[in-house]
Scaffold this active site. Structure first.
Site, PDB file in Angstrom:
ATOM      1  N   SER A  42       0.822  -1.202   0.000  1.00  0.00           N
ATOM      2  CA  SER A  42       0.000   0.000   0.000  1.00  0.00           C
ATOM      3  C   SER A  42       0.869   1.270   0.000  1.00  0.00           C
ATOM      4  O   SER A  42       1.697   1.448  -0.890  1.00  0.00           O
ATOM      5  CB  SER A  42      -0.974  -0.034   1.180  1.00  0.00           C
ATOM      6  OG  SER A  42      -2.012   0.890   1.011  1.00  0.00           O
ATOM      7  N   ASP A 154      -5.851  -3.113  -2.616  1.00  0.00           N
ATOM      8  CA  ASP A 154      -4.839  -2.772  -1.618  1.00  0.00           C
ATOM      9  C   ASP A 154      -4.116  -3.994  -1.029  1.00  0.00           C
ATOM     10  O   ASP A 154      -4.749  -4.985  -0.651  1.00  0.00           O
ATOM     11  CB  ASP A 154      -5.532  -2.009  -0.482  1.00  0.00           C
ATOM     12  CG  ASP A 154      -4.580  -1.131   0.299  1.00  0.00           C
ATOM     13  OD1 ASP A 154      -3.605  -1.666   0.838  1.00  0.00           O
ATOM     14  OD2 ASP A 154      -4.831   0.089   0.371  1.00  0.00           O
TER      15      ASP A 154
END
Length: 264
Positions: A42, A154
């Site tokens: 991320s 993500d």
């Protein structure tokens, strides 16, 4: 690289809190503490890749401090996410100079999650922008990135702090930076994003409790009181990253000396 010894820097997820990675990297650079590769999830993937593209850490610091991050959001009628992600892609093209992984100054592995299989996806080749765009695509907030048969979101969904990935890639020493699970947690709920981000934190807690034991060095900037979407607090966040790294410089040097004694 000293012989076959490998040192990995692992940068975890954390949205705005992940800007602390910039401060950590500044301190490592100032103290000439090097590593062989980065594994990022991320925001950790984003900071790691931008740095590997040759970005000046202090210029990046100033850029984010004075940037209107809301300008990167492009709301759409919700279907697969509230944000289309096109502006984020344009920003990533700018800061990565549209480089591929082959162009990077050192290796980086990014972590994302395939919604189709539920599996972790590691990327170390192809477009840097595309890999980061996938790794930062918070489900429900940003439209996922479709790549072949995969629907990528993500990296935090499956692996917030990818220490195990670093081990799998041959790391003998891992320096992990966690920006989610330190002391001083503050939870606020004012919109849908708060709900989603807090849910991801809770989902990742058990996994973190396991993988933290695998990290040789764990740096935890004191940013847990900051809301994950408070990018306007970048100055404070980066400084907290610096502070945490400075407090562990000697520990890092001591452990580095054990695996790379010829460099001391």
């Amino acid at each position: 690289m000293a012989g076959n010894t490998k040192v990995a820097l692992v940068l975890g997820a954390g949205s705005a809190r992940g800007l602390a990675h910039i401060g950590v990297l500044q301190v490592l650079q100032e103290n000439r503490i090097d590593f062989d590769f980065i594994v990022g999830s991320s925001m950790g993937a984003m900071v790691g890749c931008v740095y590997a593209c040759g970005a000046d850490l202090y210029m990046l610091d100033k850029l984010i401090e004075h940037m209107r991050t809301r300008a990167l959001f492009d709301p759409i009628v919700p279907k697969m996410g509230f944000m289309a992600g096109n502006r984020i892609t344009e920003f990533l093209d700018l800061v990565t100079k549209k480089k591929t992984f082959a162009d990077l100054e050192f290796p980086v592995i990014t972590v994302s999650t395939d919604l189709v299989t539920g599996m972790r996806v590691l990327t170390s080749e192809g477009s840097v922008t595309e890999a980061v765009r996938a790794s930062i695509s918070i489900p429900g907030v940003f439209t996922p990135l479709q790549k072949g048969d995969m629907i990528l979101v993500d990296g935090a969904v499956c692996d917030r702090l990818p220490v195990e990935v670093a081990r799998e890639m041959g790391a003998d020493l891992t320096i992990a930076v966690d920006v989610t699970y330190g002391a001083g947690r503050k939870v606020t709920f004012s919109n849908t994003m708060d709900i989603i981000l807090t849910s991801l934190d809770i989902m990742g807690q058990h996994h973190f409790d396991i993988v933290r034991q695998s990290a040789d060095i764990l740096i935890q900037p004191a940013v847990r009181h900051i809301n994950p979407r408070e990018f306007e607090k970048s100055r404070e966040i980066v400084d907290l990253g610096r502070k945490a790294a400075e407090e562990q410089v000697q520990e890092i040097k001591d452990k580095m000396a054990l695996v790379r004694p010829e460099r001391e």
